[in-house]
Motif scaffolding. Sequence first.
Motif, PDB file in Angstrom:
ATOM      1  N   ARG A  64      64.691  54.081  40.363  1.00  0.00           N
ATOM      2  CA  ARG A  64      64.354  53.023  39.415  1.00  0.00           C
ATOM      3  C   ARG A  64      62.843  52.913  39.282  1.00  0.00           C
ATOM      4  NH1 ARG A  64      64.692  46.865  41.639  1.00  0.00           N
ATOM      5  NH2 ARG A  64      63.717  47.154  43.678  1.00  0.00           N
ATOM      6  N   ILE A  65      62.415  52.464  38.115  1.00  0.00           N
ATOM      7  CA  ILE A  65      60.999  52.266  37.830  1.00  0.00           C
ATOM      8  C   ILE A  65      60.624  50.839  38.235  1.00  0.00           C
ATOM      9  CG2 ILE A  65      59.227  52.178  36.032  1.00  0.00           C
ATOM     10  CD1 ILE A  65      60.254  54.975  36.637  1.00  0.00           C
ATOM     11  N   ILE A  66      59.549  50.699  39.016  1.00  0.00           N
ATOM     12  CA  ILE A  66      59.095  49.369  39.395  1.00  0.00           C
ATOM     13  C   ILE A  66      57.579  49.270  39.219  1.00  0.00           C
ATOM     14  CG2 ILE A  66      61.002  49.096  41.024  1.00  0.00           C
ATOM     15  CD1 ILE A  66      59.039  49.427  43.322  1.00  0.00           C
ATOM     16  N   LEU A  67      57.112  48.057  39.034  1.00  0.00           N
ATOM     17  CA  LEU A  67      55.683  47.790  38.893  1.00  0.00           C
ATOM     18  C   LEU A  67      54.990  47.993  40.235  1.00  0.00           C
ATOM     19  CD1 LEU A  67      53.417  46.707  37.036  1.00  0.00           C
ATOM     20  CD2 LEU A  67      54.065  44.399  37.784  1.00  0.00           C
ATOM     21  N   ALA A  68      53.828  48.659  40.217  1.00  0.00           N
ATOM     22  CA  ALA A  68      53.104  48.951  41.459  1.00  0.00           C
ATOM     23  C   ALA A  68      51.644  48.530  41.307  1.00  0.00           C
ATOM     24  CB  ALA A  68      53.221  50.436  41.792  1.00  0.00           C
ATOM     25  N   ASP A  69      50.800  48.967  42.243  1.00  0.00           N
ATOM     26  CA  ASP A  69      49.364  48.724  42.231  1.00  0.00           C
ATOM     27  C   ASP A  69      49.070  47.229  42.383  1.00  0.00           C
ATOM     28  OD1 ASP A  69      46.715  49.854  42.092  1.00  0.00           O
ATOM     29  OD2 ASP A  69      46.554  49.037  40.074  1.00  0.00           O
ATOM     30  N   GLU A  70      48.405  46.605  41.418  1.00  0.00           N
ATOM     31  CA  GLU A  70      48.043  45.194  41.515  1.00  0.00           C
ATOM     32  C   GLU A  70      47.931  44.607  40.113  1.00  0.00           C
ATOM     33  OE1 GLU A  70      43.802  44.155  42.364  1.00  0.00           O
ATOM     34  OE2 GLU A  70      43.523  46.325  42.544  1.00  0.00           O
ATOM     35  N   VAL A  71      47.982  43.284  40.037  1.00  0.00           N
ATOM     36  CA  VAL A  71      47.666  42.550  38.813  1.00  0.00           C
ATOM     37  C   VAL A  71      46.645  41.502  39.209  1.00  0.00           C
ATOM     38  CG1 VAL A  71      48.518  41.141  36.913  1.00  0.00           C
ATOM     39  CG2 VAL A  71      49.987  42.925  37.891  1.00  0.00           C
ATOM     40  N   SER A  72      45.412  41.685  38.755  1.00  0.00           N
ATOM     41  CA  SER A  72      44.309  40.830  39.194  1.00  0.00           C
ATOM     42  C   SER A  72      43.197  40.905  38.150  1.00  0.00           C
ATOM     43  CB  SER A  72      43.785  41.313  40.550  1.00  0.00           C
ATOM     44  OG  SER A  72      43.018  42.500  40.397  1.00  0.00           O
ATOM     45  N   PRO A  73      42.111  40.142  38.327  1.00  0.00           N
ATOM     46  CA  PRO A  73      40.980  40.284  37.402  1.00  0.00           C
ATOM     47  C   PRO A  73      40.339  41.668  37.421  1.00  0.00           C
ATOM     48  CG  PRO A  73      40.863  38.179  38.524  1.00  0.00           C
ATOM     49  CD  PRO A  73      41.934  38.965  39.201  1.00  0.00           C
ATOM     50  N   ASP A  74      40.665  42.500  38.399  1.00  0.00           N
ATOM     51  CA  ASP A  74      40.225  43.895  38.370  1.00  0.00           C
ATOM     52  C   ASP A  74      40.946  44.689  37.286  1.00  0.00           C
ATOM     53  OD1 ASP A  74      38.322  43.793  40.345  1.00  0.00           O
ATOM     54  OD2 ASP A  74      39.325  45.196  41.692  1.00  0.00           O
ATOM     55  N   SER A  75      42.171  44.285  36.967  1.00  0.00           N
ATOM     56  CA  SER A  75      42.997  45.070  36.041  1.00  0.00           C
ATOM     57  C   SER A  75      43.317  44.333  34.745  1.00  0.00           C
ATOM     58  CB  SER A  75      44.309  45.474  36.730  1.00  0.00           C
ATOM     59  OG  SER A  75      45.030  44.341  37.162  1.00  0.00           O
ATOM     60  N   CYS A  76      42.809  43.115  34.591  1.00  0.00           N
ATOM     61  CA  CYS A  76      43.038  42.319  33.377  1.00  0.00           C
ATOM     62  C   CYS A  76      41.712  41.881  32.774  1.00  0.00           C
ATOM     63  CB  CYS A  76      43.836  41.047  33.692  1.00  0.00           C
ATOM     64  SG  CYS A  76      45.432  41.271  34.477  1.00  0.00           S
ATOM     65  N   ARG A  77      41.658  41.779  31.455  1.00  0.00           N
ATOM     66  CA  ARG A  77      40.555  41.073  30.807  1.00  0.00           C
ATOM     67  C   ARG A  77      41.009  39.638  30.568  1.00  0.00           C
ATOM     68  NH1 ARG A  77      39.097  46.038  28.238  1.00  0.00           N
ATOM     69  NH2 ARG A  77      36.910  46.530  28.674  1.00  0.00           N
ATOM     70  N   LEU A  78      40.278  38.701  31.130  1.00  0.00           N
ATOM     71  CA  LEU A  78      40.629  37.292  31.058  1.00  0.00           C
ATOM     72  C   LEU A  78      39.417  36.517  30.545  1.00  0.00           C
ATOM     73  CD1 LEU A  78      42.327  37.096  34.578  1.00  0.00           C
ATOM     74  CD2 LEU A  78      43.495  37.350  32.379  1.00  0.00           C
ATOM     75  N   TRP A  79      39.602  35.779  29.454  1.00  0.00           N
ATOM     76  CA  TRP A  79      38.508  34.998  28.876  1.00  0.00           C
ATOM     77  C   TRP A  79      38.862  33.519  28.908  1.00  0.00           C
ATOM     78  CZ3 TRP A  79      37.173  37.829  23.604  1.00  0.00           C
ATOM     79  CH2 TRP A  79      36.713  39.120  23.889  1.00  0.00           C
ATOM     80  N   ASP A  80      37.858  32.693  29.165  1.00  0.00           N
ATOM     81  CA  ASP A  80      38.064  31.259  29.063  1.00  0.00           C
ATOM     82  C   ASP A  80      38.465  30.923  27.625  1.00  0.00           C
ATOM     83  OD1 ASP A  80      37.476  28.403  30.244  1.00  0.00           O
ATOM     84  OD2 ASP A  80      36.530  28.468  28.266  1.00  0.00           O
ATOM     85  N   ALA A  81      39.510  30.114  27.481  1.00  0.00           N
ATOM     86  CA  ALA A  81      40.074  29.862  26.160  1.00  0.00           C
ATOM     87  C   ALA A  81      39.113  29.106  25.244  1.00  0.00           C
ATOM     88  CB  ALA A  81      41.382  29.088  26.290  1.00  0.00           C
ATOM     89  N   ARG A  82      38.211  28.337  25.791  1.00  0.00           N
ATOM     90  CA  ARG A  82      37.277  27.555  24.962  1.00  0.00           C
ATOM     91  C   ARG A  82      35.988  28.317  24.676  1.00  0.00           C
ATOM     92  NH1 ARG A  82      37.533  21.239  27.101  1.00  0.00           N
ATOM     93  NH2 ARG A  82      39.726  20.872  26.556  1.00  0.00           N
ATOM     94  N   SER A  83      35.404  28.899  25.719  1.00  0.00           N
ATOM     95  CA  SER A  83      34.083  29.517  25.569  1.00  0.00           C
ATOM     96  C   SER A  83      34.133  31.021  25.335  1.00  0.00           C
ATOM     97  CB  SER A  83      33.251  29.244  26.821  1.00  0.00           C
ATOM     98  OG  SER A  83      33.802  29.933  27.953  1.00  0.00           O
ATOM     99  N   ASN A  84      35.302  31.652  25.572  1.00  0.00           N
ATOM    100  CA  ASN A  84      35.448  33.112  25.545  1.00  0.00           C
ATOM    101  C   ASN A  84      34.604  33.793  26.618  1.00  0.00           C
ATOM    102  OD1 ASN A  84      37.410  33.392  23.581  1.00  0.00           O
ATOM    103  ND2 ASN A  84      35.941  33.532  21.903  1.00  0.00           N
ATOM    104  N   GLU A  85      34.190  33.055  27.626  1.00  0.00           N
ATOM    105  CA  GLU A  85      33.429  33.637  28.729  1.00  0.00           C
ATOM    106  C   GLU A  85      34.340  34.519  29.580  1.00  0.00           C
ATOM    107  OE1 GLU A  85      30.643  32.257  32.533  1.00  0.00           O
ATOM    108  OE2 GLU A  85      31.579  30.765  31.230  1.00  0.00           O
ATOM    109  N   SER A  86      33.845  35.687  29.932  1.00  0.00           N
ATOM    110  CA  SER A  86      34.627  36.631  30.733  1.00  0.00           C
ATOM    111  C   SER A  86      34.821  36.101  32.147  1.00  0.00           C
ATOM    112  CB  SER A  86      33.922  37.982  30.767  1.00  0.00           C
ATOM    113  OG  SER A  86      34.616  38.878  31.606  1.00  0.00           O
ATOM    114  N   MET A  87      36.046  36.298  32.682  1.00  0.00           N
ATOM    115  CA  MET A  87      36.378  35.858  34.042  1.00  0.00           C
ATOM    116  C   MET A  87      36.937  37.032  34.841  1.00  0.00           C
ATOM    117  SD  MET A  87      38.277  32.384  32.730  1.00  0.00           S
ATOM    118  CE  MET A  87      38.499  31.613  34.329  1.00  0.00           C
ATOM    119  N   ASP A  88      36.538  38.250  34.498  1.00  0.00           N
ATOM    120  CA  ASP A  88      37.152  39.439  35.065  1.00  0.00           C
ATOM    121  C   ASP A  88      36.096  40.476  35.407  1.00  0.00           C
ATOM    122  OD1 ASP A  88      36.733  41.262  32.626  1.00  0.00           O
ATOM    123  OD2 ASP A  88      37.743  39.535  31.757  1.00  0.00           O
TER     124      ASP A  88
END
Length: 262
Positions: free
Chosen positions: A190-214
């Motif tokens: 079976r296929i499963i999710l591996a590695d990590e999910v974190s600000p290392d692997s996501c682009r995350l912006w503050d919803a108001r300022s669009n400031e990067s948090m990653d």
Amino acid sequence: MARGKPIYEGKAKILYEGPEPGTLIQFFKDDATAFNNQKHAILEGKGVLNNRISEFVMSELERVGVPTHFIRRINMREQLIRHVEIIPLEVVVRNVAAGSLVKRLGLNEGDALPRSIVEFYYKDDKLGDPMVSEDHITAFNWANPQEIDDMMAYALRVNDFLSGLFSAVGIRLIDFKLEFGRQYEGDMVRIILADEVSPDSCRLWDARSNESMDKDRFRKDLGGVVEGYREVARRLGILRDESERSDATGPVLVASNDGANA
């Protein structure tokens, strides 16, 4: 928990033999890298934050039916995970124009895409992780058509869940990278999710300022990388407010329900 011998070291993590067959210990380092390791730094506390953020996200994804390699957190920097055969692909889901997509297609950074886009990249640092098509994937036997369908379906399910999760705490999910592996159970695979999910692997912006948090804060020399990760953890309820911190340097993390050491 005693580690076994190291079996793999990547840019941000080390994998050790686990205590039982079919398990590994995943250790989160403080290393930050960009541009295929051409840029490198040690950011104290980053590994601790990524460990806890990934633990939280993986646990929540399991609850909504996305199988993952995560078993439990062991301590501040280590997780017990399932041993999988990693598929040599990065699966990228994009919701907003950013990063390489802007350069390739001449888009304006920050523009919402007409719909979420799924892309595949071949994992090879020496080649710069080139973008590949489904034809490349099947021709070179990196994954079969059913596995491609499974990865795409899981990636879009992850996107739906994470978009809502982050939106609820004032964060825009711009794009993210996933890795998948094959878990063998007797004659079944079976296929499963591996590695990590974190600000290392996501682009995350503050919803108001669009400031990067990653990790773009590191890529673009914006500074405050760990502070950005810490704010993501705080909003997700993993990290206590600054007023509740008992030390002046390291992050204070809220204990998880699994009873692992904080």
